[in-house]
Design a protein around this motif. Structure first.
Motif, PDB file in Angstrom:
ATOM      1  N   SER A  62       0.847  -1.184   0.000  1.00  0.00           N
ATOM      2  CA  SER A  62       0.000   0.000   0.000  1.00  0.00           C
ATOM      3  C   SER A  62       0.887   1.239   0.000  1.00  0.00           C
ATOM      4  O   SER A  62       1.950   1.240   0.628  1.00  0.00           O
ATOM      5  CB  SER A  62      -0.909   0.011   1.235  1.00  0.00           C
ATOM      6  OG  SER A  62      -1.530   1.267   1.405  1.00  0.00           O
TER       7      SER A  62
ATOM      8  N   THR B 177       0.241   4.048   1.465  1.00  0.00           N
ATOM      9  CA  THR B 177      -0.164   4.945   2.549  1.00  0.00           C
ATOM     10  C   THR B 177       0.984   5.282   3.494  1.00  0.00           C
ATOM     11  O   THR B 177       1.924   4.507   3.659  1.00  0.00           O
ATOM     12  CB  THR B 177      -1.307   4.314   3.363  1.00  0.00           C
ATOM     13  OG1 THR B 177      -1.769   5.253   4.342  1.00  0.00           O
ATOM     14  CG2 THR B 177      -0.837   3.062   4.085  1.00  0.00           C
TER      15      THR B 177
ATOM     16  N   CYS C  70       4.237  -1.642   4.081  1.00  0.00           N
ATOM     17  CA  CYS C  70       3.644  -0.343   3.774  1.00  0.00           C
ATOM     18  C   CYS C  70       4.236   0.694   4.718  1.00  0.00           C
ATOM     19  O   CYS C  70       4.787   0.367   5.762  1.00  0.00           O
ATOM     20  CB  CYS C  70       2.115  -0.371   3.876  1.00  0.00           C
ATOM     21  SG  CYS C  70       1.456  -0.775   5.502  1.00  0.00           S
TER      22      CYS C  70
END
Length: 309
Positions: free
Chosen positions: A17, A19, A67
């Motif tokens: 991800s 993020t 992530c």
């Protein structure tokens, strides 16, 4: 009969991800731990320039998924590889990158150096406690001890830092935007704020009464985008009684002068009225809704950095 053991191949780090939201990273670490093993890497020292702040995380699962960011993206795969080695050994480790690092082939674009502490999670209770507090829009804290290789939840420190050999990380709720207005400008600000992953709450005319107790906290910015002072009256009074870190109101300098006169007549103190940023925004004047939205949200982001540096 000769038997040759197949070599043990470590997982290849793969970003799961893009993020950098701390709550999402901690949630990823909790889920990964539940599936087998996980590590939490934390930026604990900066030498020179750096792309991230102290306390930035990278969460790594035993299967190689990761992530988060501890730099601008140039060392994350290497950090994940170190985390996989730490999990395989069952021991925490601390690694330097850039200036002062033994890795000659990894150079940070900023020219500085960073130190990353990698903790192999033994349990996730402390992480869950942080998530619970953030869910209640309360600040939280974690203390990492390299010596004891432990991670415990604590009352939030004033800032992320080292103290007595332990590293303290503070977590704060994401920015909430309470937006008052039914104009095109308000709609545009709301869309852009949502795209920035802010918590957006829209209030219309006359909805100020009772708002402060319910939704305005120290991590809230109040944005008033009305074209007349009567429409903003209720919520601006609620805003001035609230702990919001930012209050901004649409209108010219002349309009704001009339606003100040109204609020003074209502017995608001000069210091309270001075909390209002008017004309609203970081730059201006703007002549279109998109420019105004960028100006407002840039101002909110800057105010948040100042309030919680």
């Amino acid at each position: 009969m000769d038997q040759t053991l197949a070599p043990i191949t470590a997982p290849i780090p793969v970003r799961a991800s893009p993020t950098d939201d701390p709550a999402e990273l901690l949630r990823f670490a909790i889920d990964a731990h539940g599936l087998g093993a996980a590590a939490l890497a934390t930026l604990v020292d900066i030498r020179g320039g750096a792309a991230r702040a102290l306390g930035a995380h990278l969460a790594v699962a035993a299967d190689g998924r990761f992530c988060g960011y501890v730099s601008g993206g140039c060392v994350e795969a290497a950090v994940a590889s170190e985390a996989l080695l730490a999990m395989a050994e069952g021991r925490d480790r601390t690694v330097k990158f850039g200036d002062g690092s033994p890795f000659f082939d990894i150079v940070l674009p900023c020219g500085g150096g960073i130190t990353v502490a990698i903790h192999v999670l033994k349990d996730v209770g402390a992480l869950q406690h942080v998530l619970d507090r953030l869910g209640q829009r309360q600040a939280a804290g974690l203390v990492y001890s390299p010596e004891r290789q432990t991670l415990i939840s604590v009352d939030p420190p004033l800032r992320t830092c080292w103290t007595e050999g332990d590293f303290l990380t503070v977590y704060r709720p994401r920015t909430r935007i309470v937006l008052s207005g039914q104009t095109l400008e308000a709609q545009t600000v709301a869309r852009l704020a949502e795209a920035c992953s802010y918590d957006v709450i829209v209030r219309g005319r006359g909805e100020g009464a009772g708002v402060a107790a319910d939704i305005i906290d120290p991590f809230t910015a109040i944005v008033l985008l009305h074209h007349d002072l009567d429409a903003e009256a209720a919520i601006i009074e609620a805003a001035l009684h609230s702990p919001a870190f930012y209050i901004g109101a649409l209108g010219s300098s002349r309009t704001h002068h009339r606003r100040v006169e109204r609020l003074t007549a209502l017995s608001f103190r000069r210091d309270d009225i001075a909390r209002i940023k008017a004309p609203i925004g970081m730059f201006g004047p703007t002549r279109d809704a998109t420019s105004l939205a960028l100006s407002v949200l840039a101002d909110v982001a800057a105010a948040r950095l100042v309030a919680y540096a």
